[in-house]
Design an enzyme around this catalytic site. Structure first.
Site, mmCIF file in Angstrom:
data_model
loop_
_atom_site.group_PDB
_atom_site.id
_atom_site.type_symbol
_atom_site.label_atom_id
_atom_site.label_comp_id
_atom_site.label_asym_id
_atom_site.label_seq_id
_atom_site.Cartn_x
_atom_site.Cartn_y
_atom_site.Cartn_z
ATOM 1 N N SER B 69 0.844 -1.114 0.105
ATOM 2 C CA SER B 69 -0.071 0.132 -0.040
ATOM 3 C C SER B 69 0.820 1.258 -0.191
ATOM 4 C CB SER B 69 -0.984 -0.087 1.139
ATOM 5 O OG SER B 69 -0.312 0.362 2.307
ATOM 6 N N LYS B 106 1.290 4.680 6.814
ATOM 7 C CA LYS B 106 0.650 5.294 6.137
ATOM 8 C C LYS B 106 1.077 6.808 5.895
ATOM 9 C CE LYS B 106 -2.742 2.473 4.431
ATOM 10 N NZ LYS B 106 -1.859 1.428 4.776
#
Lengths: 328, 150
Positions: B69, B106
């Site tokens: 991701s 993230k």
């Protein structure tokens, strides 16, 4: 409590610049906090850490303490409660605790040139001469730094002797006095301290164990205040010079320098409970032999001689500690 | 691959507390791979990998990466992240965050009342942090490393 914290009476704890001041920094629920630190799933769950062979509880998170589960309970006795409350059991990971402990000490070392690592989760710091910082705010700064850099919560107790610093730490942890995990006896007035010490049982004083507590209580000394105000000579003659020193320390007269007390030398414990109930004598003999061998190993490592060896065995007692917090 | 570092339960590795220092001379001839050398400042000097990646050892932890991701931020499956807890998390930094029992890597978005964790891969939507959700920014990712030949 904190209402009278800033009224400066004729406190024996009022600090002159040359007077020693100590802080005791203690990690809250250390082993359980280390486990929670790295595992987000544990964040709000009750967590226990089990002894080496997953036998019994050696550490509890705040949630587990709130459930009233005592130290030392064998895990197999907790199954029903564990299911009911979703208690998570972690096998002890001493490599992790030792690493985090070293990091805490490293952070603390940047706050004082003199530090005594008292146990894996407690250190004394010498604050003497730091009065311009303001001891309380310095303690708060330490707490914040450890939280930011390591994600661990600590409590800070500050006093003019090590015994007082330890007691202040207890008060910070139990929220008896102070605020936000910092309790500073040096800014409390004498009346405030009297009120506080009258509410704390004498057994909470550093070095006052179960037997001494019983004997003190028999003499009518039940609170910290009563011990502080006891006649030092009487205490010396009835008990020991060590307890007399405790009385003086409670009065704010520092008698113990950093590193002077070494509790490991006094007693070596090697004990735990079994993963399951055992029935055969041979199993018990084998366990006793191996625990004694372990204790002897520790004894040799610290260059001591044993005056007495005590072996106890019995059915599982719920509040017996099965493993020392030092872990090795 | 990780045998020299202490493994701490699922997915956490800590730097060796007193790792041996090994300073190797930097080659002054740059290798052309289409990107500027991140070690340009070290030209004609000696470089120690620990010094380069770990500025504050006491607050630094290593986390192995799982998943793709964050590939847009050059963070790939199997990389080891260098995470420093002493750095204040700011808008735009890549962070390790705990959200609802999950540990995530993230980019932190924190602007105009919007708090979100942004993936760097078009196939992953941004995770909006709403009132009542628990977000703990665990630490700031300051670097990464990987060994190709075992």
């Amino acid at each position: 409590m904190s209402s009278s914290a800033n009224s400066n009476g004729s406190s024996p704890n009022a600090v002159s610049p040359d007077r020693p001041v100590f802080a005791l920094v203690d990690c809250n629920n250390f082993y359980a906090s280390c486990e929670k630190l790295f595992d987000p799933r544990l964040k709000t769950r009750p967590v226990v850490v089990l002894s080496n062979n997953d036998g019994c509880v050696v550490a509890r998170s705040a949630e587990v303490k709130a459930l009233g589960i005592p130290m030392g309970v064998p895990w197999f006795q907790l199954q029903a409660q564990a299911r009911k409350h979703g208690i998570v059991a972690c096998s002890s990971n001493y490599a992790l605790y030792a690493d985090m402990s070293n990091r805490v000490v490293e952070v603390l070392s940047s706050f004082s040139p003199k530090i005594e690592v008292y146990s894996i989760d407690e250190s004394f710091l010498d604050f003497t001469g730091f009065e311009r910082q303001g001891y309380t705010s310095y303690g708060a700064e330490i707490r914040q730094r450890v939280a930011d850099w390591l994600g661990l919560a600590v409590c800070v107790g500050i006093g003019t002797s090590k015994t007082l610093a330890k007691l202040a730490n207890h008060c910070a942890k139990k929220s008896h006095a102070g605020a936000d995990g910092v309790c500073d006896f040096t800014v409390m007035s004498e009346p405030a301290l009297v009120q506080l010490f009258a509410r704390i049982v004498v057994g909470e004083v550093w070095g006052v164990g179960r037997q001494i507590t019983a004997r003190l209580e028999a003499m009518g000394i039940k609170t910290v205040l009563q011990l502080r105000d006891a006649n030092p000579e009487t205490i010396r003659s009835r008990f020991s010079v060590v307890l007399e020193r405790t009385v003086r320390e409670l009065r704010g007269i520092s008698c113990l320098d950093l590193q002077e007390v070494d509790p490991d030398k006094q007693q070596i414990m090697s004990s735990r409970s079994f993963g399951a109930v055992i029935y055969e004598l041979a199993d018990l003999e084998e366990a006793v032999a191996s625990y004694i061998a372990k204790a002897a190993e520790k004894l040799r490592a610290q260059d001591s001689l044993a005056g007495a060896v005590q072996v106890t065995s019995g059915p599982t007692f719920s509040n017996r500690r099965c493993r020392s917090t030092n872990g090795r | 691959m990780l045998e020299s570092a202490a493994l701490f339960g699922p997915g956490i590795v800590v730097p060796m507390p007193h790792a041996p220092r090994l300073a190797l001379p930097l080659d002054t001839v740059k290798i052309s791979a289409g990107f500027p050398s991140p070690a340009a400042d070290y030209e004609d000097k000696r470089l120690d990998i620990n010094d380069y990646l770990v500025r504050n050892p006491v607050s630094t932890f290593f986390f192995p990466v799982e998943g793709d991701s964050m590939q847009g931020a050059e963070i790939f499956d199997g990389d080891i992240l260098v995470v420093d807890k002493s750095i204040r998390p700011r808008h735009g930094l890549v962070v390790v965050a705990f959200v609802n029992g999950e540990r995530l890597v993230k980019r932190l978005y924190r602007r105009a009342g919007r708090v979100a964790l942004i993936a760097e891969n078009p196939s992953y939507p941004a995770l909006e942090i709403h009132e009542g959700m628990e977000l703990e920014v665990w630490g700031v990712v300051v670097g990464k490393f990987k060994r190709f030949v075992t």
